[in-house]
Design a protein around this motif. Structure first.
Motif, mmCIF file in Angstrom:
data_model
loop_
_atom_site.group_PDB
_atom_site.id
_atom_site.type_symbol
_atom_site.label_atom_id
_atom_site.label_comp_id
_atom_site.label_asym_id
_atom_site.label_seq_id
_atom_site.Cartn_x
_atom_site.Cartn_y
_atom_site.Cartn_z
ATOM 1 N N GLU A 1 0.823 -1.205 0.000
ATOM 2 C CA GLU A 1 0.000 0.000 0.000
ATOM 3 C C GLU A 1 0.862 1.261 0.000
ATOM 4 O O GLU A 1 0.536 2.238 -0.675
ATOM 5 N N ILE A 2 1.965 1.238 0.722
ATOM 6 C CA ILE A 2 2.880 2.390 0.728
ATOM 7 C C ILE A 2 3.495 2.562 -0.667
ATOM 8 O O ILE A 2 3.609 3.680 -1.169
ATOM 9 N N GLU A 3 3.868 1.459 -1.298
ATOM 10 C CA GLU A 3 4.406 1.527 -2.661
ATOM 11 C C GLU A 3 3.367 2.093 -3.627
ATOM 12 O O GLU A 3 3.699 2.926 -4.491
ATOM 13 N N GLU A 4 2.119 1.676 -3.478
ATOM 14 C CA GLU A 4 1.055 2.193 -4.348
ATOM 15 C C GLU A 4 0.830 3.678 -4.118
ATOM 16 O O GLU A 4 0.613 4.431 -5.077
ATOM 17 N N MET A 5 0.889 4.122 -2.863
ATOM 18 C CA MET A 5 0.767 5.550 -2.573
ATOM 19 C C MET A 5 1.901 6.325 -3.237
ATOM 20 O O MET A 5 1.678 7.389 -3.818
ATOM 21 N N ALA A 6 3.107 5.793 -3.131
ATOM 22 C CA ALA A 6 4.268 6.462 -3.735
ATOM 23 C C ALA A 6 4.112 6.560 -5.248
ATOM 24 O O ALA A 6 4.410 7.591 -5.847
ATOM 25 N N ASP A 7 3.617 5.501 -5.870
ATOM 26 C CA ASP A 7 3.438 5.484 -7.324
ATOM 27 C C ASP A 7 2.335 6.436 -7.777
ATOM 28 O O ASP A 7 2.410 7.011 -8.856
#
Length: 93
Positions: free
Chosen positions: A19-25
């Motif tokens: 989820e953190i990776e998706e937020m960053a993307d």
């Protein structure tokens, strides 16, 4: 802003990283991505924690905090809110 809290020592932590990776993307120009991680569960998920650290280290997220550094997190939020002309709820005027 997204927030999620849970008591887990397993795959839920991998889900948090995703989820953190998706937020960053997904973030755009003026958006900020911050992560707060804490708890004993991360001790057994060091590879997942390193993925979050790498996001911070490469500038893909703007901050990485723990319960011990929440004061710094609050300071950053206040700074960001002031830059954007937003008042954080509960902040004194």
């Amino acid at each position: 802003m997204a927030a999620k809290g849970f008591d887990s020592t397993g795959s839920k932590l991998s889900d948090a990283v995703r989820e953190i990776e998706e937020m960053a993307d997904a973030r755009t120009g003026g958006q900020v991505a911050l992560a707060v991680v804490d708890g004993i569960g991360w001790k057994g998920r060091m590879a997942d924690l390193k993925r979050i650290w790498d996001l911070w280290d490469t500038g893909e997220i703007d901050g990485l905090y723990t319960l011990a550094t929440l004061a710094q997190f609050r300071t950053y939020l206040d700074h960001f809110a002031a830059l954007r002309g937003v008042v954080r709820l509960g902040a004194s005027t």
